[in-house]
Design an enzyme around this catalytic site. Sequence first.
Site, short mmCIF file in Angstrom:
data_model
loop_
_atom_site.label_atom_id
_atom_site.label_comp_id
_atom_site.label_asym_id
_atom_site.label_seq_id
_atom_site.Cartn_x
_atom_site.Cartn_y
_atom_site.Cartn_z
N ASP A 1 -7.83 2.15 -6.43
CA ASP A 1 -7.28 2.52 -7.73
C ASP A 1 -5.75 2.57 -7.65
O ASP A 1 -5.19 3.07 -6.67
CB ASP A 1 -7.83 3.89 -8.14
CG ASP A 1 -7.46 4.28 -9.54
OD1 ASP A 1 -7.79 3.52 -10.47
OD2 ASP A 1 -6.84 5.35 -9.72
N GLU B 1 -12.09 -2.36 12.37
CA GLU B 1 -12.87 -1.64 13.37
C GLU B 1 -14.37 -1.81 13.13
O GLU B 1 -15.18 -1.48 14.00
CB GLU B 1 -12.53 -0.14 13.34
CG GLU B 1 -11.08 0.19 13.67
CD GLU B 1 -10.75 1.65 13.36
OE1 GLU B 1 -11.70 2.41 13.04
OE2 GLU B 1 -9.56 2.02 13.42
#
Length: 582
Positions: free
Chosen positions: A226, A299
């Site tokens: 956002d 990751e």
Amino acid sequence: MTTIAAPTPLTHTEPTPSAPGREWWRSAVIYQVYPRSFADSDGDGMGDLPGITHRLPALRELGVDAVWLSPFQSSPQRDAGYDVSDYRDVDVRFGTLADFDRMLATAHDLGLRVIIDIVPNHSSSDHRWFQEALAAGPGSPERARYIFRDGTGENGDLPPNNWESIFGGGAWTRVTEADGRPGQWYLHLFDKSQPDFDWENPWVWEQFRGILRFWLDRGVDGFRVDVAHGMVKEAGLPDYTPPAHTGSMGGAAPTLETGGIPLEPEIAAHAGGEPATPPYFAQDGVHAIYRDWHTVLDEYSGDRVLCGEAWVEPLDKLARWVRPDEMQQTFNFAYLETPWNAAALRSVIDRSIAAFSSVGAPSTWVLSNHDVVRHATRLALHGENLQGHGIGPKTTGLPDPVFALHRARAATALMLALPGSAYLYQGEELGLPEAIDLPDDARQDPTWFRTNGERYGRDGCRVPIPWEGTEASYGFGPTAASWLPQPSTWAAYTRSSQAGVPGSTLTMYQDALDARRRYDLAFGSPEWIDLGEGTLAFRSGEVTVVVNFGEAPVALPEGEVVLASGALDGGMLPRDTTAWLV
């Protein structure tokens, strides 16, 4: 000779492992779920996570690839969940973390990936971090989490600068200190209940790394960010007054939300050069944040993604958000804001593909979302439509709904033929128009209140969607309750009334998504064809796409019609209609 193909049965496949250059997000059609308005499982009038889980098979049947959920995290709901009070929990109105896990597992079992909203520009004023900042006082580490400043003028009675809130009014609120004296001011580019974080503070960076990992550990496939053009403010927080601009049909005037940037793409092009950058948006410092977040997502396996809500023009500048070490996608608001005009659309399509391709990213395409007037109304408006202002009973230039839907279907068929990724907003596959006649006492958007009713705000595109039946909540929930009232005409738009019906909007969306996948249009390279003034036509692989913007029907080229947004007259394409041919 033009022939019309028989409908092809829908086929669905599980997501396949990504190959370099074929990562799922490069071609995905992503369906936005606005949780409070999608499906209500318990009859309280508010959509929830169990309701979403129950309705996910319908999205699989529609043919989308992924689901994006607007905020469902803990929130006082002063701005429909974009005021988060706990980033690591589910709001009780929507369910529990266990409900979320079941929803996510169900989606993955159906072959749907799940993207969730993250709101990093600001938190709720109810968040523990902000409450601790208020209690700790000026100069404390707790205050440094947010943008607190001393006031100006005698006794600090004036705000630190002249910035205005997106929702109307000033962007600063003064606090009362623990000893009862008037104190510092805090910045809120949105509602006063949404204080802005200070992203100059490493503590904020570390908190959000932890938030990302919390949801990635649960299995989400990515995040829609956002206000991705926000977070970083210009040093010194200088005064800024957005340039005046009069909006036009299909284009937005530059409000604070757009940072003074005309979103109608032709405006920026004709102005010659890049619009001025406001001090609260599109600062270069945001890119370091997304490079950091990119390493966090790396990751995890499975091509996790970041998609930015970045109201940035021109497109060449927006492309900086999707460089290889930053985000994977950003919304193409220049396309959304382009009026229904052949030349304007051809221009924005060319510029979009060129800009995003230059950094190795796919373009995205979108026509509706929870912040804009639904395109089944917007594209045929005759009057002014300023971004975020909304429309209502007193709006002038409202279109005929049948005509407007016909045009919207043509726009959708054009969008879904373009290369890259596309976003759909819940209910557009039903042809839902903007809900215009909402009673004043039912409205809930902060814009309505902060402007004393001068702007209607965004409630009209957020009304709970209809599923089946002719009364009560049209299957939204087991009772008649609905947090925003549904129009009495919505029985004609229910999913059950359109499923399997040739020519229905739902069937058109299903057919378009099936053909888009079958002909690999997401990886196509459009080549323009000149079929005369008032038309837009291109060839992408095996498919020829023709759109008629003119008053008179135009002759279709030879081929078999595999999709048409409206009824054809033999080999002629009527006005405001799109056809795909092979």
